[in-house]
Design a protein around this motif. Structure first.
Motif, mmCIF file in Angstrom:
data_model
loop_
_atom_site.group_PDB
_atom_site.id
_atom_site.type_symbol
_atom_site.label_atom_id
_atom_site.label_comp_id
_atom_site.label_asym_id
_atom_site.label_seq_id
_atom_site.Cartn_x
_atom_site.Cartn_y
_atom_site.Cartn_z
ATOM 1 N N VAL A 38 38.739 32.236 51.228
ATOM 2 C CA VAL A 38 39.466 33.296 50.513
ATOM 3 C C VAL A 38 40.422 32.681 49.496
ATOM 4 O O VAL A 38 40.488 33.118 48.327
ATOM 5 N N GLU A 41 38.541 31.170 46.477
ATOM 6 C CA GLU A 41 38.039 32.191 45.558
ATOM 7 C C GLU A 41 39.181 32.805 44.753
ATOM 8 O O GLU A 41 39.047 33.043 43.531
ATOM 9 N N ILE A 42 40.312 33.057 45.369
ATOM 10 C CA ILE A 42 41.469 33.616 44.658
ATOM 11 C C ILE A 42 41.934 32.645 43.573
ATOM 12 O O ILE A 42 42.227 33.050 42.426
ATOM 13 N N GLN A 45 39.462 32.627 40.612
ATOM 14 C CA GLN A 45 39.569 33.822 39.768
ATOM 15 C C GLN A 45 40.903 33.841 39.008
ATOM 16 O O GLN A 45 40.964 34.303 37.860
ATOM 17 N N THR A 46 41.960 33.339 39.644
ATOM 18 C CA THR A 46 43.252 33.273 38.955
ATOM 19 C C THR A 46 43.164 32.373 37.728
ATOM 20 O O THR A 46 43.658 32.708 36.627
ATOM 21 N N LEU A 78 35.279 42.392 39.956
ATOM 22 C CA LEU A 78 35.526 41.557 41.148
ATOM 23 C C LEU A 78 35.576 42.370 42.440
ATOM 24 O O LEU A 78 35.949 41.856 43.496
ATOM 25 N N GLN A 82 35.780 41.512 46.777
ATOM 26 C CA GLN A 82 36.994 41.918 47.466
ATOM 27 C C GLN A 82 38.226 41.210 46.882
ATOM 28 O O GLN A 82 39.151 40.838 47.605
ATOM 29 N N ILE A 83 38.215 41.100 45.519
ATOM 30 C CA ILE A 83 39.333 40.502 44.803
ATOM 31 C C ILE A 83 40.069 41.628 44.065
ATOM 32 O O ILE A 83 39.448 42.441 43.366
ATOM 33 N N TYR A 84 41.366 41.652 44.211
ATOM 34 C CA TYR A 84 42.212 42.683 43.607
ATOM 35 C C TYR A 84 43.194 42.002 42.656
ATOM 36 O O TYR A 84 43.812 40.981 43.042
ATOM 37 N N VAL A 155 46.735 37.922 41.982
ATOM 38 C CA VAL A 155 45.337 38.026 42.418
ATOM 39 C C VAL A 155 45.329 37.938 43.941
ATOM 40 O O VAL A 155 45.846 36.972 44.512
ATOM 41 N N SER A 157 43.460 39.297 47.997
ATOM 42 C CA SER A 157 42.270 39.698 48.748
ATOM 43 C C SER A 157 42.725 40.258 50.091
ATOM 44 O O SER A 157 43.725 39.805 50.667
#
Length: 494
Positions: A38, A41-42, A45-46, A78, A82-84, A155, A157
């Motif tokens: 997790v 991945e965060i 994406q960041t 995204l 499950q990325i917010y 960012v 999850s």
């Protein structure tokens, strides 16, 4: 607190510490690997979103302009991961979010300065939903101008499944540890009680000895020969040795009581005789006594001389008894005899010659004593003569008819002096006791004169000279004593 309980608490506490350490390591490893994907991945994406953010100038109705921050279009793509995403503009306090965040907002620091100080990972609870959020504060300068815009990219999850996994893991580890410690305490208390059982047996045995004076108690143990097994073996040996010491003390006390009783008995007889004779002499020479007037002076003198002879004989008997008792008292105090090389031939021949003059009814003879020529022993002349006279006089006393002989032999580094008689002898059952003090066969007590101390003194003298004595006897046929003394090499004495 007993040793069993202390041992149980000790290794239960040690087990709890080990479980805590082991559980902490397991929990940390599972936590790391559960959240690692997790977090990676965060972060990915960041990094991607921070490079694609845009700043646009938006005119207002009042003919002013403001700078707005825009998220790239891929932020809305995204949702499957499950990325917010949330972008906050500190210049106008506007928030831009990805579509999957709906009407929820992440909590943001009040100022850009606080955001910079709190850069990094943060856990948040949004509408009771747990999030792991990475906060990335930044300041953006528009190219060609001096205008800046400050923002905060967040960012995150949802970590509900991971948190649930960790909660379950923690629950399992805590309860398993508690159950394990309880089982360990129960089993440990049982094992401690079983292992300490031999010590309880030792305590019970000691209490039994203390309360009942039973030194024959032994601790039964069929376990391994570990520390406790060795301890029990040592305690059993100590008990056996203590029992032996107490038995020796009891025997010594019994021998002492018997010695005092026999000494009192032996001393009472001459004292009674002396007192009776003195009372008789008082009446004999009392002018007013009945019967004294009918006696002539010559008769009184004759009777007086007989009484005085009896008193003298009993006094000599008491003197011999006291001297014998003093000799044995010296032996009891550990007094040793001073030893010197002595030519045995001269000493034995002198004793054989002087034995002719002893009071006796048996014949006296001695064999070939020339075998003792050049033979030396380490001894004391006076004590060796006393010892030989004790055996010879003893043979004369118990040989009313027959012969008493003295012989010598040299064999295997020892010299043997043999005194034999053809007297009354004794039963073989009496042989172990003849060297005890005041011991005399029932048939001879009161019949044959003596104190019963001579053989005890003789044995002490023999033992002080490093020798031994053999006894050969048969009832009504006679007795033979063989005194063995070790030879020494010494120069001839003039």
């Amino acid at each position: 607190m007993s040793i069993r309980l202390r041992l149980t608490l000790w290794y239960s506490g040690l087990l709890a510490a080990v479980l805590l350490l082991f559980g902490s390591i397991i929990y940390a490893l599972v936590y790391h690997y559960a959240y690692q994907d997790v977090e990676n991945e965060i972060l990915r994406q960041t990094s991607s979103l921070s490079k694609k953010m845009a700043v646009v100038v938006v005119p207002n109705s009042d003919f002013t302009e403001e700078l707005n921050l825009l998220l790239p279009e891929e932020a809305n793509q995204l949702a499957d991961l499950q990325i917010y995403v949330q972008l906050y503009n500190y210049e106008n306090n506007k928030v831009v979010t990805s579509k999957n965040l709906n009407n929820f907002n992440f909590e943001v620091p009040a100022t850009i300065q606080e955001a910079m100080e709190n850069e990094g990972w943060k856990r948040m609870l949004v509408d009771k939903t747990p999030f792991l959020v990475y906060q990335f504060p930044f300041t953006y300068t528009i190219q060609g101008t001096t205008e800046q815009v400050s923002g905060l990219l967040q960012v995150g999850s949802i970590t509900a499944s991971e948190d649930k996994l960790m909660d379950r893991l923690l629950f399992i580890m805590v309860y398993v540890s508690i159950i394990t410690i309880m089982l360990a305490m129960s089993v440990g208390l049982f094992l401690a009680r079983k292992s300490m059982r031999p010590l309880v047996d030792i305590i019970n045995a000691a209490n039994g000895i203390q309360s009942g004076n039973d030194l024959s108690v032994r601790i039964e143990y069929d376990g391994p020969q570990d520390e406790i097994g060795k301890l029990i073996g040592t305690v059993n040996k100590m008990l056996a040795r203590t029992e032996g010491f107490f038995k020796e003390l009891e025997d010594a006390y019994a021998a002492q009581r018997r010695f005092v009783s026999d000494a009192s008995h032996e001393l009472r007889t001459p004292l009674t005789t002396i007192r009776g004779n003195t009372d008789f002499l008082k009446k004999l020479w009392d002018p007013e006594a009945d019967g004294s007037k009918q006696m002539s002076d010559e008769m009184r003198k004759e009777i007086t001389l007989e009484a005085i002879d009896d008193i003298s004989d009993e006094g000599k008997r008491m003197s011999r008894l006291v001297n014998d008792m003093l000799s044995l008292a010296r032996a009891d105090t550990g007094q040793t005899i001073e030893l010197h090389p002595i030519p045995l031939s001269i000493l034995v021949k002198e004793v054989a010659r002087r034995a002719h003059h002893l009071e006796r009814t048996a014949e006296w003879s001695y064999g070939d004593l020339e075998v003792l020529n050049g033979v030396y022993v380490l001894g004391n002349k006076d004590y060796l003569q006393q010892m030989l006279f004790i055996f010879i006089e003893n043979a004369f006393k118990y040989t009313p008819e027959g012969t008493v002989t003295l012989d010598a032999v040299v064999y295997n580094g020892q010299v043997g002096l043999k005194i034999s008689d053809t007297g009354i002898g004794m039963d073989k059952d009496e042989v172990p006791y003849i060297f005890d003090r005041f011991y005399r066969a029932d048939e001879s007590r009161g019949v044959t004169k003596g104190t019963g101390l001579g053989l005890s003194i003789a044995k002490w003298i023999i033992e002080e000279h490093g020798g031994s004595v053999e006894v050969l006897t048969k009832l009504n046929e006679g007795t033979t004593f063989i005194i063995w003394l070790p030879l020494v090499l010494a120069p001839p004495l003039e």
